[in-house]
Write an enzyme that holds these catalytic residues in place. Structure first.
Site, PDB file in Angstrom:
ATOM      1  N   LYS A 119      -1.407  32.334  -4.454  1.00 17.61           N
ATOM      2  CA  LYS A 119      -1.815  30.983  -4.861  1.00 17.61           C
ATOM      3  C   LYS A 119      -3.141  30.999  -5.613  1.00 17.61           C
ATOM      4  O   LYS A 119      -3.341  30.213  -6.526  1.00 17.61           O
ATOM      5  CB  LYS A 119      -1.878  30.037  -3.655  1.00 17.61           C
ATOM      6  CG  LYS A 119      -0.485  29.709  -3.126  1.00 17.61           C
ATOM      7  CD  LYS A 119      -0.439  28.406  -2.356  1.00 17.61           C
ATOM      8  CE  LYS A 119       1.023  28.081  -2.045  1.00 17.61           C
ATOM      9  NZ  LYS A 119       1.216  26.812  -1.377  1.00 17.61           N
ATOM     10  N   LYS A 206      10.045  33.667  -5.037  1.00 19.12           N
ATOM     11  CA  LYS A 206      10.721  32.731  -4.124  1.00 19.12           C
ATOM     12  C   LYS A 206      10.770  31.330  -4.746  1.00 19.12           C
ATOM     13  O   LYS A 206       9.899  30.967  -5.543  1.00 19.12           O
ATOM     14  CB  LYS A 206      10.028  32.708  -2.761  1.00 19.12           C
ATOM     15  CG  LYS A 206       8.741  31.935  -2.699  1.00 19.12           C
ATOM     16  CD  LYS A 206       8.420  31.539  -1.257  1.00 19.12           C
ATOM     17  CE  LYS A 206       7.337  30.461  -1.269  1.00 19.12           C
ATOM     18  NZ  LYS A 206       7.439  29.424  -0.312  1.00 19.12           N
ATOM     19  N   LYS A 209       8.451  24.618  -3.807  1.00 20.25           N
ATOM     20  CA  LYS A 209       8.522  23.211  -4.220  1.00 20.25           C
ATOM     21  C   LYS A 209       7.427  22.830  -5.191  1.00 20.25           C
ATOM     22  O   LYS A 209       7.551  21.855  -5.902  1.00 20.25           O
ATOM     23  CB  LYS A 209       8.575  22.278  -3.002  1.00 20.25           C
ATOM     24  CG  LYS A 209       7.338  22.229  -2.146  1.00 20.25           C
ATOM     25  CD  LYS A 209       7.515  21.166  -1.083  1.00 20.25           C
ATOM     26  CE  LYS A 209       7.454  21.742   0.319  1.00 20.25           C
ATOM     27  NZ  LYS A 209       6.163  22.395   0.632  1.00 20.25           N
TER      28      LYS A 209
HETATM   29  P1  ATP Z   1       4.582  25.138  -1.774  1.00 19.69           P
HETATM   30  O1  ATP Z   1       5.229  25.469  -3.078  1.00 19.69           O
HETATM   31  O2  ATP Z   1       3.883  23.806  -1.760  1.00 19.69           O
HETATM   32  O3  ATP Z   1       3.741  26.244  -1.213  1.00 19.69           O
HETATM   33  P2  ATP Z   1       6.983  25.839  -0.340  1.00 19.69           P
HETATM   34  O4  ATP Z   1       8.208  25.380  -1.042  1.00 19.69           O
HETATM   35  O5  ATP Z   1       6.643  27.270  -0.400  1.00 19.69           O
HETATM   36  O6  ATP Z   1       5.760  24.923  -0.757  1.00 19.69           O
HETATM   37  P3  ATP Z   1       6.247  25.357   2.446  1.00 19.69           P
HETATM   38  O7  ATP Z   1       5.897  23.972   2.813  1.00 19.69           O
HETATM   39  O8  ATP Z   1       5.129  26.318   2.214  1.00 19.69           O
HETATM   40  O9  ATP Z   1       7.176  25.345   1.153  1.00 19.69           O
HETATM   41  O10 ATP Z   1       7.270  25.959   3.498  1.00 19.69           O
HETATM   42  C1  ATP Z   1       8.007  25.213   4.437  1.00 19.69           C
HETATM   43  C2  ATP Z   1       9.015  26.096   5.117  1.00 19.69           C
HETATM   44  O11 ATP Z   1      10.034  26.466   4.188  1.00 19.69           O
HETATM   45  C3  ATP Z   1       8.427  27.414   5.637  1.00 19.69           C
HETATM   46  O12 ATP Z   1       9.070  27.749   6.849  1.00 19.69           O
HETATM   47  C4  ATP Z   1       8.792  28.404   4.581  1.00 19.69           C
HETATM   48  O13 ATP Z   1       8.871  29.718   5.074  1.00 19.69           O
HETATM   49  C5  ATP Z   1      10.153  27.886   4.142  1.00 19.69           C
HETATM   50  N1  ATP Z   1      10.441  28.256   2.765  1.00 19.69           N
HETATM   51  C6  ATP Z   1       9.738  27.875   1.668  1.00 19.69           C
HETATM   52  N2  ATP Z   1      10.293  28.375   0.565  1.00 19.69           N
HETATM   53  C7  ATP Z   1      11.369  29.097   0.959  1.00 19.69           C
HETATM   54  C8  ATP Z   1      12.339  29.874   0.268  1.00 19.69           C
HETATM   55  N3  ATP Z   1      12.310  29.975  -1.050  1.00 19.69           N
HETATM   56  N4  ATP Z   1      13.313  30.493   0.985  1.00 19.69           N
HETATM   57  C9  ATP Z   1      13.339  30.376   2.339  1.00 19.69           C
HETATM   58  N5  ATP Z   1      12.449  29.661   3.054  1.00 19.69           N
HETATM   59  C10 ATP Z   1      11.471  29.032   2.379  1.00 19.69           C
END
Ligand code: ATP
Ligand code: LTN
Length: 345
Positions: A119, A206, A209
């Site tokens: 990040k 990965k 969002k």
């Molecule tokens: P951001 O982009 O704001 O960091 P994010 O999409 O990575 O958000 P988080 O809020 O950090 O989402 O994660 C919420 C949950 O979803 C966590 O348990 C994380 O491990 C899971 N998660 C996030 N992205 C993935 C993915 N691509 N595949 C599987 N699990 C995911």
């Protein structure tokens, strides 16, 4: 569930950042498991608004996303009568315990966290790039979230495994100093199939969002047509054979993973069913499977969001329950580190 059964249940806890609309990565990697396991545990699920401001947010958007996250949890199948749903900032103990844990977590440990490295690199990296101290200490607040509730199990995606390991290390460190019953040492629960759903536009990364490219992610708010379109445009690999090989064919493997996570079919069964077929077939069929899984969640979320009174009552109730539980751990920690309790004066 009788009170006696409730007492004997182990504690499961997890959370998502209300940083944008949730994606199918969040759903398949995390929330689907929460729903599956909810009745076997005493559960707490929340929206981590304190974590979310480690990266600049629009205040109105974040308030909307916070409600939306909670509505999505319910729409995905969490039972608000059985599980505790709340917003992190409604329970001040999260920030209070985080301060204490900050004093028991080493800079070296935090410097090794890949989420921080990724990040901060995305913001340009290096000093002088306005990377907040909060982004650096983010995992300490996450450890606080977990340790406050004497949590046994934390269902998350693969990307959070390292933060869970740090949480365990800090808990063990403090238990060695202040007594083994200070904190329960939690276990991660990582989805077997959907531990890491990849970006549709860059399958080596990965799905996330907050990815600036909207075509990289399928949001739980996307319409049926948008879902179909995004999957048709998903980057696939060279060659034409549909096989599962995460290294050599990350794009195709990601679509197979999404299908397997939704349908429960094994990878070999799926691969066999695509023998002799083209990538186009895989994309179109994945689109239909995702639409079928997501549309009911999306529609129910929209309905719930129309009834803020109902959501507010759930959040008030959840905050009250969470506060009471969190207070017990915080009080114990404050006493053990040597703070004078106000109630002892
Ligand atoms: P951001 O982009 O704001 O960091 P994010 O999409 O990575 O958000 P988080 O809020 O950090 O989402 O994660 C919420 C949950 O979803 C966590 O348990 C994380 O491990 C899971 N998660 C996030 N992205 C993935 C993915 N691509 N595949 C599987 N699990 C995911
Ligand atoms: N860091 C997590 C979100 C999170 C979390 C938690 C997950 C904050 N606190 C406690 C599980 C338990 C993420 O997904 N980025």
């Amino acid at each position: 569930m009788t009170p006696a059964q409730t007492q004997t249940r182990k504690v499961m806890l997890s959370a998502v950042q209300p940083s944008n609309h949730l994606t199918i990565g969040n759903y398949l990697g995390a929330i689907k498991n929460w729903v599956k396991l909810q009745h076997d545990y005493e559960c707490l699920f929340f929206a981590v608004d304190l974590h979310t401001i480690t990266v600049r947010q629009d205040p109105k958007e974040m308030r909307d996303q916070t409600y939306r996250a909670i509505a999505t949890y319910i729409a995905a199948g969490l039972d608000p009568k059985d599980v505790t749903l709340f917003v992190q900032s409604h329970v001040p103990a999260h920030a209070e315990l985080a301060w204490v844990l900050n004093c028991f977590t080493y800079i070296g440990e935090l410097s090794r966290m890949t989420q921080f490295k990724d990040k901060s690199a995305a913001k340009g990296g290096g000093e002088g790039q306005n990377i907040s101290a909060g982004l650096f200490t983010y995992p300490v607040l996450m450890a606080s979230d977990i340790l406050l509730y004497q949590t046994d199990l934390v269902p998350v995606g693969e990307d959070q495994k390292q933060h869970l390991e740090l949480t365990r290390d800090v808990a063990i460190r403090m238990n060695n100093i202040y007594g083994k019953d200070t904190f329960k040492v939690p276990e991660p629960y990582i989805a077997q199939v959907a531990a890491r759903i990849a970006s549709l536009q860059n399958p080596d990364q990965k799905m996330s969002k907050s990815d600036p490219d909207p075509n990289a992610s399928i949001f739980l708010t996307d319409s049926d047509d948008v879902i179909r379109k995004k999957l048709k445009r998903a980057i696939t690999d060279s060659g034409s054979e549909i096989t599962y090989d995460a290294e050599a064919k990350p794009g195709v493997s990601n679509l197979l993973t999404i299908q397997s996570a939704i349908t429960g079919k094994s990878m070999s069964e799926l691969v066999n069913s695509y023998a002799g077929k083209q990538y186009g077939h895989l994309k179109v069929e994945t689109g239909e499977i995702v639409v079928e899984a997501i549309a009911p969640i999306r529609n129910k979320t929209e309905l719930l969001l129309k009834d803020l009174g109902y959501l507010n009552s759930i959040l008030k109730d959840g905050a009250e329950k969470a506060r009471a539980r969190a207070h017990t751990t915080l009080k114990r920690v404050y006493e053990r580190v040597g703070f004078i309790g106000l109630d002892q004066l």
